[in-house]
Design a protein around this motif. Sequence first.
Motif, mmCIF file in Angstrom:
data_model
loop_
_atom_site.group_PDB
_atom_site.id
_atom_site.type_symbol
_atom_site.label_atom_id
_atom_site.label_comp_id
_atom_site.label_asym_id
_atom_site.label_seq_id
_atom_site.Cartn_x
_atom_site.Cartn_y
_atom_site.Cartn_z
ATOM 1 N N HIS A 244 -9.473 15.119 -3.620
ATOM 2 C CA HIS A 244 -9.980 14.131 -2.670
ATOM 3 C C HIS A 244 -9.150 12.854 -2.736
ATOM 4 N N TYR A 245 -8.824 12.472 -3.959
ATOM 5 C CA TYR A 245 -8.038 11.251 -4.121
ATOM 6 C C TYR A 245 -6.702 11.398 -3.409
ATOM 7 N N LEU A 246 -6.055 12.547 -3.630
ATOM 8 C CA LEU A 246 -4.760 12.779 -2.989
ATOM 9 C C LEU A 246 -4.895 12.762 -1.471
ATOM 10 N N SER A 247 -5.926 13.442 -0.960
ATOM 11 C CA SER A 247 -5.973 13.529 0.497
ATOM 12 C C SER A 247 -6.381 12.189 1.119
ATOM 13 N N VAL A 248 -7.268 11.434 0.476
ATOM 14 C CA VAL A 248 -7.638 10.139 1.052
ATOM 15 C C VAL A 248 -6.455 9.173 0.987
ATOM 16 N N THR A 249 -5.741 9.176 -0.144
ATOM 17 C CA THR A 249 -4.570 8.313 -0.251
ATOM 18 C C THR A 249 -3.570 8.649 0.852
ATOM 19 N N GLY A 250 -3.358 9.967 1.044
ATOM 20 C CA GLY A 250 -2.412 10.404 2.064
ATOM 21 C C GLY A 250 -2.830 9.956 3.455
ATOM 22 N N LEU A 251 -4.113 10.118 3.753
ATOM 23 C CA LEU A 251 -4.608 9.747 5.083
ATOM 24 C C LEU A 251 -4.473 8.241 5.318
ATOM 25 N N LEU A 252 -4.777 7.456 4.291
ATOM 26 C CA LEU A 252 -4.681 5.999 4.451
ATOM 27 C C LEU A 252 -3.232 5.581 4.644
ATOM 28 N N ALA A 253 -2.335 6.220 3.894
ATOM 29 C CA ALA A 253 -0.920 5.878 4.000
ATOM 30 C C ALA A 253 -0.430 6.167 5.416
ATOM 31 N N GLN A 254 -0.849 7.308 5.914
ATOM 32 C CA GLN A 254 -0.428 7.728 7.240
ATOM 33 C C GLN A 254 -0.905 6.740 8.307
ATOM 34 N N ALA A 255 -2.062 6.116 8.056
ATOM 35 C CA ALA A 255 -2.586 5.146 9.015
ATOM 36 C C ALA A 255 -2.056 3.744 8.726
ATOM 37 N N GLY A 256 -1.151 3.642 7.761
ATOM 38 C CA GLY A 256 -0.612 2.332 7.421
ATOM 39 C C GLY A 256 -1.636 1.427 6.772
ATOM 40 N N LEU A 257 -2.577 2.007 6.083
ATOM 41 C CA LEU A 257 -3.631 1.206 5.459
ATOM 42 C C LEU A 257 -3.489 1.118 3.941
ATOM 43 N N SER A 258 -2.342 1.580 3.418
ATOM 44 C CA SER A 258 -2.147 1.485 1.975
ATOM 45 C C SER A 258 -1.648 0.107 1.618
#
Length: 721
Positions: free
Chosen positions: A329-343
């Motif tokens: 979950h951590y990996l996929s949420v981090t990935g999704l946020l990065a993709q949305a430019g929210l990291s």
Amino acid sequence: MATLSRLASIPVTEVRSLGPKRAAILAKSGIGTIADLLHHVPRTYLDRSDKPPLARVQLGTEVTIIAEVKKIATRRPKPKLAMTEAVISDDTASLKIIWFNQAYREKMLPPGTQAAFSGTVESFRGKLQMSNPAVDVLDGGDEPLVTGRIVPIYPQVGEVKSGRFLHAIHNALKRARPIPDPLPEVLLAANGLMSRDLAFTSIHFPESIEQSDQARRRLVYDEFFRLELSLALRKRRQIEDATGFAHSPTGELSDRFVAKLPYELTGAQNKVLEEIGADLREGHPMHRLLQGEVGSGKTVVAVTTLLQGVEGGWQGAIMAPTEVLAEQHYLSVTGLLAQAGLSPEPFDDSSELGMDSLFASGRPAVHIAILTGSTASANYRPGITRQALLEDVASGQIDILVGTHALIQDGVHFQRLGLAVVDEQHRFGVAQRVLLKEKADSIDPDLLIMTATPIPRTLSMTLYGDLDVSTIDELPPGRSPVETTVLARGQEGLAWKKIEEEAAAGRQAFVVCPLVEDSPKIEAASATAEQVRLATLMPELRVGLIHGQLRASDKEAVMSAFRAGEIDVLVSTTVIEVGIDVPNATVMVIEDADRFGLSQLHQLRGRVGRGSHQGICLLIADPSTPEGEERLAAVAATTDGFRLAQDDLRIRGQGTVFGARQSGMADLRLADVLRDFDALVAARKDAFAIVDRDPELSEHPELAEEVRAMLGESVEWLFKS
Ligand code: ADP
Ligand code: MG
């Protein structure tokens, strides 16, 4: 005259014709009170008015005859043959009965016994006779309850025979009647139900078969109605005891997140997001189950929901059942946020950027971290220590914390926890909610429970009846359903061949080893042996191993290697059951598949075909029971999880599925959630409406009393103030 609640407190020993010895037998089967006894309903009826008298019985036909035993004796013409012969008669004629090697019949049917004999009438040496008929003894008291009417035939309990029940229940009714009716007149009328008194009388002693059906309808309704009342009360209680708050999502993060997804949300995803959004804006805490097939896109919905909380100034948590899943979950949420430019900008010592609050750097960034027994990491500071992480949670620096149940148990303290997403824990119960509330300084965070185990409406209306349910009932476009084939033990070579083909095309496979109940050690050992065997069998492939006995860090290492494509075949126990997401895996082989439950097989199968390639599931099994065969055929025939959950319920029966003493379900003695589904729906609607108008049931004290008396301890807390 006695209410049902009152009858539930009178022991059966008070019924004439049931002494202590029989009462003890009945008690073992859960028949302890008069109310229990009245719910021991006939398994069938003999319509005596309709039965031909003996004189008119036709040769060669199946008949049931009620008659009296006149003579009975056993002869033993050969050492291994006992012939018990009886003459029975009614007022019109007599008939010879013969049983082979059933000498006990002689004891069971002494002359003078009234009984129902079912079988085929034959002619033997010119005389009518019946051989080896089934028998229900009707005797047991002094009243003629079996002549000229519809005769109830009861399931025998231990040595207590049908006829004994007939008389005992007759006596019990005499004592209990009239049984008052707690159900409001309007509900009786609206549902076309007969009175309770008539229902109990005519389920046992109907004037017609049709009347017994109507009686059953009424009693079934009552059982559902009590259960639903308790659920409605519980839900009401939760709302009242809760200290909720209204979220105020601005869309600042969530809209941006959705807009940046590389795909459109499906209609179903949008629909559930609306349902959840409405809950968030409400002042009382959300308590919602989000269900959807594996791969239906629940994660995206969960993240959108969490962001709606975060943008309003709250922290969120995601809880997974295992460390491997938390990690994922951590990996996929981090990935999704990065993709949305929210990291956030990655942390580096020379800048303070990483520690900025959400918007301080000029663009929004979400701080997410993982905390499990063995891991602590944060997207703004990968090398963070456990201690520093706990401090960041407490100071509100971390927006979303991912982890296992440790999140609500350890020394974790949130600054302003507003929303928790719980994965695959539909039994996240009252106790856990209390813990959650403690983590959040006595406010009740909104709760979203996700599950890929489809819960048919029958269950969500009963077992989980105090949850609201949202369903993602549509898969993202372009997925083709997993192809499932059942292979016999001798054909398993086909499975290994398939794995080799797919591996040659660059794809990966899972092999799931047999379930070993209650022994994770043996299970792990057999998986280890299978890995060695398969590695020899397919020397050119890289065969890995994962099982529950490995340390968390080792499990994670194996999973990363598999994700990275460094392992072709992953041999595993059921640890991979939920949530593992490796899109390149296309083959799922399940050994001894008949040992797994239906939904478990469906879950396992959901691990493949998650990417653009066709998923293949091979079930290796030699089912030893018709039930096992039926289950495998069901899984192979459909990929609709709801259908399967329904099939599972049908094949295994509600008793097994619900477990023995599941709260309130034990009261369902006549009602069957599948067969009587319409009654369930009606009763639920009525019960919730009553509690809506009269939350304490103060205008319906008899109903409150009855829920309490019939559902027992599982509802006791509802009535404590
Ligand atoms: P679940 O958690 O329900 O099993 P996921 O959220 O993991 O499903 O989604 C499965 C896959 O589908 C992920 O790779 C995700 O990116 C993708 N996905 C989710 N929603 C959509 C959509 N609307 N259109 C296309 N792909 C989607
Ligand atoms: Mg998932």
